[in-house]
Design a protein around this motif. Structure first.
Motif, PDB file in Angstrom:
ATOM      1  N   ALA A   1       0.814  -1.220   0.000  1.00  0.00           N
ATOM      2  CA  ALA A   1       0.000   0.000   0.000  1.00  0.00           C
ATOM      3  C   ALA A   1       0.844   1.264   0.000  1.00  0.00           C
ATOM      4  O   ALA A   1       0.375   2.323  -0.420  1.00  0.00           O
ATOM      5  N   VAL A   2       2.081   1.170   0.487  1.00  0.00           N
ATOM      6  CA  VAL A   2       2.955   2.344   0.533  1.00  0.00           C
ATOM      7  C   VAL A   2       4.150   2.170  -0.400  1.00  0.00           C
ATOM      8  O   VAL A   2       5.204   2.770  -0.185  1.00  0.00           O
ATOM      9  N   ASP A   3       3.967   1.353  -1.429  1.00  0.00           N
ATOM     10  CA  ASP A   3       4.989   1.273  -2.467  1.00  0.00           C
ATOM     11  C   ASP A   3       5.193   2.678  -3.033  1.00  0.00           C
ATOM     12  O   ASP A   3       4.223   3.334  -3.447  1.00  0.00           O
ATOM     13  N   PRO A   4       6.422   3.180  -3.044  1.00  0.00           N
ATOM     14  CA  PRO A   4       6.630   4.583  -3.420  1.00  0.00           C
ATOM     15  C   PRO A   4       6.186   4.919  -4.833  1.00  0.00           C
ATOM     16  O   PRO A   4       5.711   6.039  -5.085  1.00  0.00           O
TER      17      PRO A   4
ATOM     18  N   LYS B   1      15.314   6.801   1.675  1.00  0.00           N
ATOM     19  CA  LYS B   1      15.387   5.394   1.285  1.00  0.00           C
ATOM     20  C   LYS B   1      14.471   5.075   0.109  1.00  0.00           C
ATOM     21  O   LYS B   1      14.711   4.119  -0.623  1.00  0.00           O
ATOM     22  N   ALA B   2      13.419   5.873  -0.065  1.00  0.00           N
ATOM     23  CA  ALA B   2      12.477   5.636  -1.158  1.00  0.00           C
ATOM     24  C   ALA B   2      12.709   6.548  -2.350  1.00  0.00           C
ATOM     25  O   ALA B   2      12.006   6.438  -3.356  1.00  0.00           O
ATOM     26  N   SER B   3      13.691   7.444  -2.270  1.00  0.00           N
ATOM     27  CA  SER B   3      13.806   8.500  -3.279  1.00  0.00           C
ATOM     28  C   SER B   3      14.095   7.968  -4.674  1.00  0.00           C
ATOM     29  O   SER B   3      13.592   8.513  -5.663  1.00  0.00           O
ATOM     30  N   ALA B   4      14.892   6.901  -4.795  1.00  0.00           N
ATOM     31  CA  ALA B   4      15.200   6.370  -6.126  1.00  0.00           C
ATOM     32  C   ALA B   4      13.963   5.745  -6.755  1.00  0.00           C
ATOM     33  O   ALA B   4      13.686   5.938  -7.950  1.00  0.00           O
ATOM     34  N   ALA B   5      13.205   4.986  -5.975  1.00  0.00           N
ATOM     35  CA  ALA B   5      11.976   4.395  -6.490  1.00  0.00           C
ATOM     36  C   ALA B   5      10.958   5.478  -6.841  1.00  0.00           C
ATOM     37  O   ALA B   5      10.251   5.382  -7.859  1.00  0.00           O
TER      38      ALA B   5
ATOM     39  N   LEU C   1       7.043  11.050   1.431  1.00  0.00           N
ATOM     40  CA  LEU C   1       6.605   9.798   2.046  1.00  0.00           C
ATOM     41  C   LEU C   1       6.959   9.900   3.526  1.00  0.00           C
ATOM     42  O   LEU C   1       8.130   9.972   3.883  1.00  0.00           O
ATOM     43  N   SER C   2       5.933   9.925   4.373  1.00  0.00           N
ATOM     44  CA  SER C   2       6.147  10.238   5.793  1.00  0.00           C
ATOM     45  C   SER C   2       6.628   9.033   6.586  1.00  0.00           C
ATOM     46  O   SER C   2       6.058   7.945   6.497  1.00  0.00           O
ATOM     47  N   ASP C   3       7.651   9.269   7.412  1.00  0.00           N
ATOM     48  CA  ASP C   3       8.127   8.233   8.326  1.00  0.00           C
ATOM     49  C   ASP C   3       8.155   8.754   9.765  1.00  0.00           C
ATOM     50  O   ASP C   3       8.925   8.262  10.586  1.00  0.00           O
TER      51      ASP C   3
ATOM     52  N   ARG D   1      12.585  -0.281  -0.314  1.00  0.00           N
ATOM     53  CA  ARG D   1      12.588   1.013  -1.011  1.00  0.00           C
ATOM     54  C   ARG D   1      11.357   1.851  -0.677  1.00  0.00           C
ATOM     55  O   ARG D   1      10.904   2.654  -1.485  1.00  0.00           O
ATOM     56  N   THR D   2      10.829   1.637   0.517  1.00  0.00           N
ATOM     57  CA  THR D   2       9.813   2.532   1.064  1.00  0.00           C
ATOM     58  C   THR D   2      10.155   2.742   2.524  1.00  0.00           C
ATOM     59  O   THR D   2      11.085   2.129   3.052  1.00  0.00           O
ATOM     60  N   ASN D   3       9.409   3.594   3.204  1.00  0.00           N
ATOM     61  CA  ASN D   3       9.734   3.865   4.605  1.00  0.00           C
ATOM     62  C   ASN D   3       8.625   4.687   5.246  1.00  0.00           C
ATOM     63  O   ASN D   3       8.557   5.896   5.049  1.00  0.00           O
ATOM     64  N   VAL D   4       7.744   4.020   5.986  1.00  0.00           N
ATOM     65  CA  VAL D   4       6.681   4.733   6.705  1.00  0.00           C
ATOM     66  C   VAL D   4       6.644   4.269   8.162  1.00  0.00           C
ATOM     67  O   VAL D   4       5.595   3.975   8.723  1.00  0.00           O
ATOM     68  N   MET D   5       7.804   4.198   8.768  1.00  0.00           N
ATOM     69  CA  MET D   5       7.966   3.776  10.163  1.00  0.00           C
ATOM     70  C   MET D   5       7.782   2.264  10.307  1.00  0.00           C
ATOM     71  O   MET D   5       8.018   1.513   9.365  1.00  0.00           O
TER      72      MET D   5
END
Length: 449
Positions: A25-28, A65-69, A204-206, A435-439
Motif C-alpha cells: 500500500a505504501v509502495d513509493p 530510502k524511497a527516493s530512487a523508487a 513519504l512520511s516516516d 525502497r519505502t519507509n513509513v515507520m
C-alpha cells in the motif's frame, strides 16, 4: 507453549502476509502515481496544475530510502521533460534511471559519500531560477543521507552527535530538531538555495503525526524549532559534555541569536513552495487491516502513533493481546491487533539489534506460555537498526524454545542483542530493501483455542 509447531508456523506465515499487504500500500511508485500525472501539458500534483509551457527547466532532486523508487515513477510521468536530476538514497536502495542521477550514501550515521552527494545536489539547485520548477522527492532516511554541515562543523562532528542522539532514547522529532540546526540544507534551508524557483515536494512520511518539518528534517518546510530548543534537548539528555565542543558552541551561539535561525513559518522563501504527503503509516495500516479481515481475523487498529521505549510498548501490546485471549475484548478472537509508529531504545548494552527486534524480544518474555498468540514487529523499510533484518516474530513458545537450547532471553535483552537472539531462533524477518519507509508496523495475532 503453543499447542503445535504447525500453529506457530501458520500464524508466522499469516503475519508476514499481512505485513506485506501493508508494504504494498505504501509502495513509493504507487504513491507517486496517485499524486502525479501529466495531462494536456499540465503537470498535476494532487489538485494543483503546473502548465509546463510556462515553466523553464524541470529539476528533480530528492533524498531518502524511497527516493530512487520515487524518481523512477517521476521519470515514467515526465520522461525527457526532466532537465536535471539527482537523488540520494541508502546503499543498496538504488534503481536504474534514465534522466536522474542516483547517488548512494550511509544511513543512519552519515558518511563522506553523503557529504559529496549533498554538495552536488545543492550545486544543482543553485542553478535554478524563478522560471524553473524543482520537484523534490523526500522520504525517511533523508536526514542522514544529506549531511551538509554548518560552517565550522565537520562530518566527524555530525557523526558523533548522530550516534549519541540515536543511543540516548530521543525521538525522531527531538533528533531532527538538533540536526536542523547543524545543517545547510535541513529545516527549510534547501528552499533558500532555489533562487525563487517553484518547489514542489512529494513526501513519504516516516514520522508520527506526519509533521512536514520533521520528515527528513524538513528540507522544504518551515522550521518551528529553534537553536534554543536544540540546546535544551542536548542538556536534557545530558549530552552537553559528550558532544564535540564545536557543536555545543554553535548551538549556544545560535541560542544567543548570534547565528541566523532556520526559516520560520511565514518566511517569504516558502511563497512558491508546496508540500504533499503522498503516503504514510495510515495507508499501510488500512491495507493490513483489510488483508487480516480477508484471512479470517477480526482486525483492530490500535494506533498509528505508537511511541516510547520498545520494551514498554511490548508490555502494552502484550497486555492487550492477553485481554483478547482471556475476555474477547476489545475485539473477539481470532483477532489481529495492528499498530504503527516508531519506538525508541535507550542503549545499555553493546549487542546488535534494532527497535523492532528489541520490542519482539520483550514481547516474547511477556507472552511466555500464552497459547496461539504471535507478534511481528518490523520496519517498513526492511531494515531494523544496523542489521539486515526488518524485524522479528515472537510468540508464547519463543522463551521455552530458547531455553531448551541454552539461550537466556533476559541476557540478550539486557545487552540490546536481539538480532543474535532471533537469528539463532530462526525468527528474523528478512525482506531486503523495500525502497519505502513509513515507520514500523506491529501485528499481533490471537487465534482461537
Amino acid at each position: 507453549m503453543m499447542n503445535t509447531v504447525s500453529d506457530y508456523h501458520r500464524l508466522k506465515q499469516m503475519a508476514a502476509v499481512i505485513f506485506n499487504a501493508g508494504l504494498q500500500a505504501v509502495d513509493p511508485e504507487r504513491c507517486v502515481d496517485r499524486y502525479l500525472s501529466l495531462t494536456d501539458n499540465h503537470l498535476r500534483v494532487g489538485e494543483t496544475a503546473y502548465p509546463l509551457d510556462t515553466i523553464g527547466r524541470v529539476f528533480v532532486i530528492g533524498a531518502g530510502k524511497a527516493s530512487a523508487a520515487m524518481a523512477r515513477a517521476v521519470e515514467a510521468v515526465l520522461g525527457d521533460r526532466i532537465d536535471h536530476g539527482l537523488v540520494i538514497t541508502k546503499y543498496g536502495h538504488a534503481v536504474p534511471l534514465q534522466h536522474i542521477q542516483v547517488m548512494e550514501a550511509a544511513h543512519p550515521v552519515p558518511d563522506e559519500n553523503g557529504v559529496k552527494a549533498t554538495a552536488a545536489m545543492l550545486d544543482l539547485v543553485a542553478t535554478a531560477g524563478p522560471k524553473d520548477l524543482v520537484l523534490c522527492l523526500i522520504s525517511g532516511g533523508g536526514s542522514a543521507l544529506t549531511p551538509a554541515p554548518a560552517p565550522g562543523i565537520r562530518l566527524a562532528d555530525k557523526q558523533a552527535v548522530t550516534e549519541l542522539l540515536l543511543g540516548c532514547g530521543a525521538t525522531i522529532h527531538e533528533i531532527n530538531a538538533v540536526r536542523k540546526h547543524l545543517s545547510r540544507v535541513k529545516g527549510g534551508r534547501l528552499c533558500e538555495q532555489a533562487n525563487g524557483a517553484a518547489v514542489v515536494s512529494l513526501i513519504l512520511s516516516d514520522v508520527i503525526g506526519d509533521n512536514l518539518d520533521v520528515i527528513a528534517s524538513g528540507a522544504t518546510a518551515p522550521d518551528p524549532s529553534t537553536f534554543a530548543d536544540a540546546l535544551a534537548l542536548i542538556e536534557r539528555f545530558e549530552l552537553k559534555k559528550k558532544i564535540p565542543p564545536v557543536v555545543a558552541d554553535l548551538l549556544f551561539r545560535g541560542a544567543q541569536k548570534e547565528i541566523a535561525e532556520t526559516p520560520k513559518p511565514g518566511d517569504p522563501v516558502f511563497d512558491r513552495v508546496e508540500n504533499f504527503i503522498i503516503g504514510s503509516i495510515s495507508e499501510a495500516l488500512l491495507a493490513a487491516e483489510s488483508q487480516a479481515r480477508k484471512r479470517g481475523f477480526n482486525p483492530l487498529v490500535l494506533t498509528s502513533m505508537i511511541q516510547g521505549e520498545a520494551t514498554d510498548v511490548a508490555k502494552v501490546l502484550c497486555a492487550v493481546a492477553k485481554e483478547v485471549d482471556r475476555f474477547n475484548r476489545p475485539v473477539a478472537v481470532p483477532a489481529c491487533l495492528l499498530s504503527g509508529g516508531e519506538t525508541t531504545v535507550t542503549l545499555k548494552g553493546n549487542g546488535l539489534g534494532g527497535r523492532n527486534m528489541e520490542l519482539a524480544l520483550a514481547a516474547a518474555m511477556e507472552l511466555d506460555g500464552v497459547q496461539r498468540t504471535l507478534l511481528l514487529s518490523a520496519g517498513t523499510d526492511g531494515t531494523d537498526g544496523p542489521t539486515d533484518a526488518a524485524g522479528a516474530f515472537a510468540d508464547g513458545s519463543t522463551v521455552a524454545r530458547a531455553r531448551a537450547i541454552g539461550i537466556k532471553p533476559e541476557a540478550y535483552l539486557a545487552n540490546n542483542d536481539s538480532y543474535w537472539f532471533f537469528e539463532q531462533m530462526g525468527d528474523l524477518l528478512v525482506t531486503g530493501p523495500t525502497r519505502t519507509n513509513v515507520m514500523d508496523l506491529q501485528i499481533v495475532l490471537v487465534d482461537t483455542h
